[in-house]
Design a protein around this motif. Structure first.
Motif, mmCIF file in Angstrom:
data_model
loop_
_atom_site.group_PDB
_atom_site.id
_atom_site.type_symbol
_atom_site.label_atom_id
_atom_site.label_comp_id
_atom_site.label_asym_id
_atom_site.label_seq_id
_atom_site.Cartn_x
_atom_site.Cartn_y
_atom_site.Cartn_z
ATOM 1 N N PHE A 1 6.184 0.689 6.788
ATOM 2 C CA PHE A 1 6.222 -0.610 6.115
ATOM 3 C C PHE A 1 5.105 -1.540 6.570
ATOM 4 O O PHE A 1 4.704 -2.426 5.837
ATOM 5 N N PHE A 2 4.608 -1.379 7.773
ATOM 6 C CA PHE A 2 3.589 -2.286 8.289
ATOM 7 C C PHE A 2 2.241 -1.579 8.341
ATOM 8 O O PHE A 2 1.584 -1.420 7.326
ATOM 9 N N GLU A 3 1.822 -1.177 9.513
ATOM 10 C CA GLU A 3 0.466 -0.709 9.734
ATOM 11 C C GLU A 3 0.075 0.498 8.878
ATOM 12 O O GLU A 3 -1.037 0.562 8.378
ATOM 13 N N GLY A 4 0.969 1.447 8.711
ATOM 14 C CA GLY A 4 0.640 2.637 7.943
ATOM 15 C C GLY A 4 0.618 2.407 6.445
ATOM 16 O O GLY A 4 -0.035 3.135 5.710
ATOM 17 N N CYS A 5 1.352 1.403 5.982
ATOM 18 C CA CYS A 5 1.434 1.064 4.561
ATOM 19 C C CYS A 5 1.667 2.330 3.722
ATOM 20 O O CYS A 5 0.901 2.673 2.835
ATOM 21 N N ASP A 6 2.752 3.041 4.026
ATOM 22 C CA ASP A 6 3.082 4.302 3.364
ATOM 23 C C ASP A 6 4.545 4.270 2.908
ATOM 24 O O ASP A 6 5.421 4.852 3.547
ATOM 25 N N PRO A 7 4.829 3.568 1.805
ATOM 26 C CA PRO A 7 6.218 3.430 1.361
ATOM 27 C C PRO A 7 6.882 4.758 1.013
ATOM 28 O O PRO A 7 8.096 4.888 1.152
ATOM 29 N N ASP A 8 6.123 5.744 0.580
ATOM 30 C CA ASP A 8 6.729 7.033 0.245
ATOM 31 C C ASP A 8 7.286 7.727 1.481
ATOM 32 O O ASP A 8 8.321 8.384 1.416
ATOM 33 N N ALA A 9 6.621 7.562 2.626
ATOM 34 C CA ALA A 9 7.130 8.143 3.869
ATOM 35 C C ALA A 9 8.410 7.452 4.296
ATOM 36 O O ALA A 9 9.307 8.077 4.866
ATOM 37 N N VAL A 10 8.517 6.170 4.019
ATOM 38 C CA VAL A 10 9.699 5.395 4.396
ATOM 39 C C VAL A 10 10.884 5.723 3.488
ATOM 40 O O VAL A 10 12.035 5.714 3.926
ATOM 41 N N ALA A 11 10.619 6.029 2.245
ATOM 42 C CA ALA A 11 11.689 6.257 1.265
ATOM 43 C C ALA A 11 12.696 7.294 1.745
ATOM 44 O O ALA A 11 13.901 7.132 1.543
ATOM 45 N N ALA A 12 12.229 8.336 2.396
ATOM 46 C CA ALA A 12 13.119 9.397 2.860
ATOM 47 C C ALA A 12 14.050 8.933 3.980
ATOM 48 O O ALA A 12 15.075 9.561 4.230
ATOM 49 N N LEU A 13 13.709 7.844 4.649
ATOM 50 C CA LEU A 13 14.548 7.323 5.736
ATOM 51 C C LEU A 13 15.666 6.416 5.231
ATOM 52 O O LEU A 13 16.591 6.107 5.978
ATOM 53 N N SER B 1 18.477 -2.492 -2.638
ATOM 54 C CA SER B 1 18.488 -1.038 -2.778
ATOM 55 C C SER B 1 17.249 -0.452 -2.117
ATOM 56 O O SER B 1 16.253 -1.155 -1.889
ATOM 57 N N ALA B 2 17.311 0.843 -1.852
ATOM 58 C CA ALA B 2 16.149 1.543 -1.304
ATOM 59 C C ALA B 2 15.002 1.489 -2.304
ATOM 60 O O ALA B 2 13.852 1.237 -1.936
ATOM 61 N N ALA B 3 15.311 1.702 -3.580
ATOM 62 C CA ALA B 3 14.268 1.687 -4.605
ATOM 63 C C ALA B 3 13.555 0.335 -4.649
ATOM 64 O O ALA B 3 12.333 0.280 -4.805
ATOM 65 N N ASP B 4 14.295 -0.756 -4.456
ATOM 66 C CA ASP B 4 13.717 -2.102 -4.505
ATOM 67 C C ASP B 4 12.726 -2.325 -3.368
ATOM 68 O O ASP B 4 11.602 -2.773 -3.589
ATOM 69 N N ILE B 5 13.103 -1.992 -2.138
ATOM 70 C CA ILE B 5 12.205 -2.248 -1.007
ATOM 71 C C ILE B 5 10.996 -1.308 -1.034
ATOM 72 O O ILE B 5 9.888 -1.704 -0.688
ATOM 73 N N VAL B 6 11.187 -0.078 -1.478
ATOM 74 C CA VAL B 6 10.066 0.863 -1.554
ATOM 75 C C VAL B 6 9.073 0.393 -2.617
ATOM 76 O O VAL B 6 7.858 0.393 -2.386
ATOM 77 N N GLU B 7 9.567 -0.043 -3.764
ATOM 78 C CA GLU B 7 8.674 -0.522 -4.824
ATOM 79 C C GLU B 7 7.948 -1.795 -4.397
ATOM 80 O O GLU B 7 6.754 -1.961 -4.655
#
Length: 182
Positions: free
Chosen positions: A41-53, A71-77
Protein backbone atom coordinates in the motif's frame (compact mmCIF):
# COMPACT_ATOMS: atom_id res chain seq x y z
CA UNK A 1 -23.34 -47.79 -3.28
CA UNK A 2 -22.23 -45.35 -6.00
CA UNK A 3 -23.25 -42.32 -3.84
CA UNK A 4 -21.04 -43.58 -0.99
CA UNK A 5 -18.16 -44.16 -3.42
CA UNK A 6 -18.60 -40.66 -4.91
CA UNK A 7 -18.60 -39.10 -1.42
CA UNK A 8 -15.47 -41.01 -0.45
CA UNK A 9 -13.69 -39.91 -3.64
CA UNK A 10 -14.72 -36.27 -3.11
CA UNK A 11 -13.39 -36.33 0.44
CA UNK A 12 -10.14 -37.93 -0.67
CA UNK A 13 -9.50 -35.24 -3.31
CA UNK A 14 -10.65 -32.24 -1.24
CA UNK A 15 -7.81 -30.12 0.13
CA UNK A 16 -7.17 -30.76 3.80
CA UNK A 17 -7.88 -27.88 6.15
CA UNK A 18 -4.62 -26.51 7.48
CA UNK A 19 -4.32 -25.86 11.21
CA UNK A 20 -3.64 -22.29 12.26
CA UNK A 21 0.02 -21.68 13.17
CA UNK A 22 0.89 -21.33 16.84
CA UNK A 23 3.70 -19.86 18.93
CA UNK A 24 6.60 -18.28 17.07
CA UNK A 25 5.24 -19.44 13.69
CA UNK A 26 2.01 -17.52 14.38
CA UNK A 27 3.85 -14.29 15.23
CA UNK A 28 6.22 -14.65 12.27
CA UNK A 29 3.29 -15.18 9.90
CA UNK A 30 1.50 -12.08 11.19
CA UNK A 31 4.74 -10.04 10.95
CA UNK A 32 5.27 -11.16 7.34
CA UNK A 33 1.66 -10.33 6.42
CA UNK A 34 1.96 -6.93 8.09
CA UNK A 35 5.16 -6.12 6.18
CA UNK A 36 3.69 -7.24 2.84
CA UNK A 37 0.45 -5.34 3.44
CA UNK A 38 2.06 -2.01 4.23
CA UNK A 39 4.78 -2.39 1.59
CA UNK A 40 2.12 -2.96 -1.06
CA UNK A 41 0.00 0.00 0.00
CA UNK A 42 2.87 2.42 0.61
CA UNK A 43 6.39 2.18 -0.75
CA UNK A 44 5.89 -0.73 -3.14
CA UNK A 45 2.64 0.68 -4.55
CA UNK A 46 1.50 -2.82 -5.60
CA UNK A 47 -2.24 -3.17 -4.88
CA UNK A 48 -2.45 -6.53 -6.67
CA UNK A 49 0.03 -8.05 -4.21
CA UNK A 50 -2.06 -6.72 -1.33
CA UNK A 51 -5.35 -8.03 -2.72
CA UNK A 52 -4.45 -11.62 -1.85
CA UNK A 53 -3.98 -10.64 1.82
CA UNK A 54 -7.46 -9.15 2.17
CA UNK A 55 -10.65 -10.94 3.11
CA UNK A 56 -13.43 -10.16 0.60
CA UNK A 57 -15.48 -8.70 3.49
CA UNK A 58 -12.59 -6.44 4.55
CA UNK A 59 -13.38 -3.05 6.01
CA UNK A 60 -11.25 -0.22 7.33
CA UNK A 61 -12.33 2.25 9.97
CA UNK A 62 -10.13 5.34 10.35
CA UNK A 63 -10.17 7.85 13.20
CA UNK A 64 -10.02 10.83 10.83
CA UNK A 65 -12.57 9.77 8.19
CA UNK A 66 -14.77 7.05 9.70
CA UNK A 67 -15.50 4.12 7.39
CA UNK A 68 -12.64 4.54 4.92
CA UNK A 69 -13.21 1.33 2.94
CA UNK A 70 -16.10 -1.13 3.03
CA UNK A 71 -14.60 -3.96 0.98
CA UNK A 72 -11.34 -5.44 -0.26
CA UNK A 73 -12.27 -4.45 -3.81
CA UNK A 74 -12.77 -0.81 -2.71
CA UNK A 75 -9.38 -0.38 -1.03
CA UNK A 76 -7.51 -2.22 -3.80
CA UNK A 77 -9.14 -0.06 -6.49
CA UNK A 78 -8.44 3.12 -4.49
CA UNK A 79 -4.80 2.07 -4.14
CA UNK A 80 -4.60 1.24 -7.85
CA UNK A 81 -5.83 4.77 -8.71
CA UNK A 82 -3.35 6.40 -6.29
CA UNK A 83 -0.44 4.36 -7.67
CA UNK A 84 -1.40 5.26 -11.26
CA UNK A 85 -1.35 8.97 -10.33
CA UNK A 86 2.30 8.60 -9.23
CA UNK A 87 3.33 7.38 -12.67
CA UNK A 88 5.05 9.75 -15.13
CA UNK A 89 2.60 12.47 -16.13
CA UNK A 90 0.40 11.97 -13.07
CA UNK A 91 -0.59 14.80 -10.70
CA UNK A 92 1.82 13.87 -7.89
CA UNK A 93 4.30 12.28 -10.29
CA UNK A 94 7.17 10.73 -8.38
CA UNK A 95 5.42 10.97 -5.00
CA UNK A 96 6.78 8.41 -2.55
CA UNK A 97 5.70 7.54 0.94
CA UNK A 98 6.81 5.00 3.46
CA UNK A 99 5.39 3.33 6.53
CA UNK A 100 7.79 2.29 9.28
CA UNK A 101 6.73 -0.09 12.00
CA UNK A 102 7.76 1.00 15.51
CA UNK A 103 9.91 -1.87 16.84
CA UNK A 104 8.65 -3.41 20.06
CA UNK A 105 5.10 -2.10 19.66
CA UNK A 106 3.50 -5.20 18.11
CA UNK A 107 1.11 -7.27 20.20
CA UNK A 108 -0.41 -10.45 18.72
CA UNK A 109 -3.40 -12.01 20.49
CA UNK A 110 -4.70 -15.38 19.35
CA UNK A 111 -8.49 -15.51 18.95
CA UNK A 112 -9.13 -19.22 19.43
CA UNK A 113 -8.62 -21.14 16.20
CA UNK A 114 -10.48 -18.42 14.27
CA UNK A 115 -7.70 -15.85 13.88
CA UNK A 116 -5.58 -13.22 15.59
CA UNK A 117 -5.71 -9.63 16.72
CA UNK A 118 -2.59 -7.61 15.88
CA UNK A 119 -1.91 -4.19 17.36
CA UNK A 120 1.04 -1.91 16.75
CA UNK A 121 2.30 1.59 16.13
CA UNK A 122 3.85 3.03 13.00
CA UNK A 123 5.19 6.25 11.56
CA UNK A 124 4.74 7.70 8.08
CA UNK A 125 7.33 9.39 5.89
CA UNK A 126 7.27 11.26 2.58
CA UNK A 127 10.10 11.80 0.12
CA UNK A 128 10.16 15.59 -0.05
CA UNK A 129 12.25 18.28 -1.68
CA UNK A 130 14.88 19.79 0.61
CA UNK A 131 13.75 23.27 -0.53
CA UNK A 132 11.17 24.58 -3.03
CA UNK A 133 12.53 24.20 -6.56
CA UNK A 134 15.37 21.94 -5.41
CA UNK A 135 15.82 18.55 -7.02
CA UNK A 136 17.43 17.21 -3.86
CA UNK A 137 15.02 15.14 -1.73
CA UNK A 138 15.08 13.33 1.58
CA UNK A 139 12.69 11.31 3.75
CA UNK A 140 10.66 13.41 6.21
CA UNK A 141 8.56 11.92 9.00
CA UNK A 142 5.06 13.33 8.54
CA UNK A 143 3.06 11.58 11.25
CA UNK A 144 2.24 8.42 13.06
CA UNK A 145 -0.56 6.32 14.44
CA UNK A 146 -1.72 3.05 15.90
CA UNK A 147 -3.47 0.18 14.16
CA UNK A 148 -5.47 -2.86 15.21
CA UNK A 149 -5.91 -5.65 12.66
CA UNK A 150 -8.16 -8.65 12.80
CA UNK A 151 -6.65 -11.48 10.74
CA UNK A 152 -9.02 -14.40 10.04
CA UNK A 153 -7.49 -17.84 9.56
CA UNK A 154 -8.66 -19.45 6.31
CA UNK A 155 -8.06 -23.18 6.90
CA UNK A 156 -8.92 -24.19 3.32
CA UNK A 157 -6.32 -21.72 2.04
CA UNK A 158 -3.78 -22.33 4.82
CA UNK A 159 -3.33 -18.60 5.44
CA UNK A 160 -4.65 -15.50 7.16
CA UNK A 161 -6.68 -12.79 5.46
CA UNK A 162 -7.15 -9.32 6.89
CA UNK A 163 -10.80 -8.89 7.82
CA UNK A 164 -10.76 -5.55 9.61
CA UNK A 165 -8.36 -2.66 10.08
CA UNK A 166 -8.82 0.01 12.74
CA UNK A 167 -6.48 2.93 12.09
CA UNK A 168 -6.27 5.17 15.15
CA UNK A 169 -4.45 7.93 17.02
CA UNK A 170 -3.12 9.71 13.94
CA UNK A 171 -1.12 12.79 14.69
CA UNK A 172 1.72 15.00 13.56
CA UNK A 173 5.27 13.78 13.56
CA UNK A 174 7.08 14.38 16.81
CA UNK A 175 9.82 17.00 16.74
CA UNK A 176 13.19 15.62 15.72
CA UNK A 177 15.68 15.90 17.09
CA UNK A 178 13.77 15.92 20.37
CA UNK A 179 14.18 18.95 22.55
CA UNK A 180 16.94 18.46 25.08
CA UNK A 181 15.91 18.25 28.71
CA UNK A 182 16.94 21.43 30.51
Amino acid sequence: MSAILALALAQATAPAAAPMPTGDALVQTVEANDAALFWGFFEGCDPDAVAALLHPDFRMVHDLVGLAHDSAADIVEDSRRNCARRAPGGEPEGYKNRRLFVPGSRHVQKLGDWGVLEEGHHTFLEYQRVAPGSEERHWVQTGGGRYIHTWQWMPEEGRFRLLESLSLDHGPAPAYPPEQAG
